[in-house]
Design an enzyme around this catalytic site. Structure first.
Site, PDB file in Angstrom:
ATOM      1  N   ASP A   1       6.081   1.305  -2.483  1.00 57.77           N
ATOM      2  CA  ASP A   1       7.253   1.597  -1.657  1.00 57.77           C
ATOM      3  C   ASP A   1       8.538   1.185  -2.370  1.00 57.77           C
ATOM      4  O   ASP A   1       9.640   1.436  -1.872  1.00 57.77           O
ATOM      5  CB  ASP A   1       7.144   0.959  -0.277  1.00 57.77           C
ATOM      6  CG  ASP A   1       6.975  -0.551  -0.308  1.00 57.77           C
ATOM      7  OD1 ASP A   1       6.994  -1.140  -1.407  1.00 57.77           O
ATOM      8  OD2 ASP A   1       6.814  -1.144   0.774  1.00 57.77           O
ATOM      9  N   SER A   2       8.395   0.612  -3.572  1.00 59.21           N
ATOM     10  CA  SER A   2       9.559   0.394  -4.443  1.00 59.21           C
ATOM     11  C   SER A   2      10.210   1.719  -4.815  1.00 59.21           C
ATOM     12  O   SER A   2      11.344   1.744  -5.315  1.00 59.21           O
ATOM     13  CB  SER A   2       9.135  -0.351  -5.710  1.00 59.21           C
ATOM     14  OG  SER A   2       8.010   0.272  -6.320  1.00 59.21           O
TER      15      SER A   2
ATOM     16  N   LYS B   1      -2.367  -0.212   0.162  1.00 58.17           N
ATOM     17  CA  LYS B   1      -1.970  -1.625   0.055  1.00 58.17           C
ATOM     18  C   LYS B   1      -1.103  -1.995   1.250  1.00 58.17           C
ATOM     19  O   LYS B   1      -0.184  -1.256   1.607  1.00 58.17           O
ATOM     20  CB  LYS B   1      -1.214  -1.900  -1.243  1.00 58.17           C
ATOM     21  CG  LYS B   1      -0.806  -3.381  -1.398  1.00 58.17           C
ATOM     22  CD  LYS B   1      -0.325  -3.686  -2.800  1.00 58.17           C
ATOM     23  CE  LYS B   1       1.061  -3.141  -3.083  1.00 58.17           C
ATOM     24  NZ  LYS B   1       2.109  -3.790  -2.223  1.00 58.17           N
TER      25      LYS B   1
ATOM     26  N   GLU C   1       2.652 -11.885  -5.692  1.00 59.98           N
ATOM     27  CA  GLU C   1       4.004 -11.597  -6.172  1.00 59.98           C
ATOM     28  C   GLU C   1       4.914 -12.818  -6.128  1.00 59.98           C
ATOM     29  O   GLU C   1       5.056 -13.471  -5.091  1.00 59.98           O
ATOM     30  CB  GLU C   1       4.642 -10.462  -5.363  1.00 59.98           C
ATOM     31  CG  GLU C   1       6.053 -10.120  -5.848  1.00 59.98           C
ATOM     32  CD  GLU C   1       6.594  -8.806  -5.343  1.00 59.98           C
ATOM     33  OE1 GLU C   1       7.750  -8.480  -5.682  1.00 59.98           O
ATOM     34  OE2 GLU C   1       5.876  -8.101  -4.612  1.00 59.98           O
TER      35      GLU C   1
END
Length: 257
Positions: free
Chosen positions: A44-45, A112, A181
């Site tokens: 979704d980046s 994800k 992350e």
């Protein structure tokens, strides 16, 4: 042979590092796949590549559109697609519908989801029971930007223990892998040693079972990169120079010859 979720788990057992990058279109996906990338994340980046300031505005329809293009360009790599904000948090039926659409309509092999809090663990468990492969994501979760910001997570003993507990809970819920992350390297190493599924680090040190970065950061296309990214080439500069040369030749009537 196409990469599978079970193969990733076997690679962890064998000590083979997993290579992952993001893609949002056919051409980049084809290049990454041909270069031997093991896992391609339709992240979704992509929202930032579409001009949004955060990942929050991207829609399921936009993710479906781009994931289809990526899957058309891939023959070997495992393709994982992010579920965008508020397409899985409202209810378990909503999550099953969103994830099911991604697998049915795009050809991707997994989805994800961000977070490891109890309600999310329950959602993931139901997705797995429905036959949908799920990758987890703990630490810095960009969809929670307005709660947590973009700073490193897990720096205190309390938050580190919470992230470790979340990773363990996600494994028990049935995820085949977990993205770690922007957490301290020692915490990432502890999680990697504790769980039997592969950890994929992004800003989490070198002790994870694999690494993922945003491809536009790796290629030097982004205006700004996160502190943990590494720029391997400056395509922004290369493209700018090529366009300037083309424009100059057109204006001087040197092209076409």
């Amino acid at each position: 042979m196409p990469v599978t979720t079970q193969q990733l788990i076997q690679w962890k057992q064998q000590g083979r590092s997993i290579v992952a990058l993001t893609a949002w279109d056919y051409t980049i996906a084809q290049i990454l796949d041909g270069a031997g990338v093991d896992l391609i994340l339709v992240g979704d980046s992509m929202a930032v590549m579409l001009g949004y300031k955060t990942t929050l505005p991207i829609t399921l329809e936009e993710m479906l559109h781009h994931a289809k293009a990526v899957c058309r360009g891939v023959q070997r790599a495992l393709v994982v697609v992010d579920l965008p904000f508020l397409t899985y948090q409202e209810s378990i039926p909503q999550a099953i519908n969103s994830a099911g659409r991604i697998l049915k309509e795009t050809g991707a092999q997994a989805v994800k989801l961000e977070g490891g809090y109890p309600a999310m663990v329950d959602t993931i468990n139901r997705l797995v029971q429905a036959g949908i492969p799920v990758m987890g994501h703990v630490g810095l979760t960009p969809q929670s930007v307005h709660q947590l910001g973009l700073r490193q997570q897990g720096k205190t003993q309390e938050t580190a223990q919470r992230i470790l507990n979340e990773a363990i809970a996600l494994e028990q819920a049935g995820v085949f892998s977990i993205v770690l992350e922007h957490i301290p390297a020692d915490l990432a190493m502890q999680i990697t040693q504790k769980v039997n599924i592969p950890t994929i680090g992004i800003g989490a040190g070198s002790h994870c079972d694999g690494q993922v970065l945003v491809t536009s950061d790796v290629l030097g296309l982004s205006e700004r990169q996160p502190p943990f990214a590494k720029v391997y080439t400056n395509l922004r500069e290369t493209i700018t120079k090529a366009v300037q040369d083309y424009a100059a030749e057109v204006r001087d009537r040197q092209f076409p010859e």
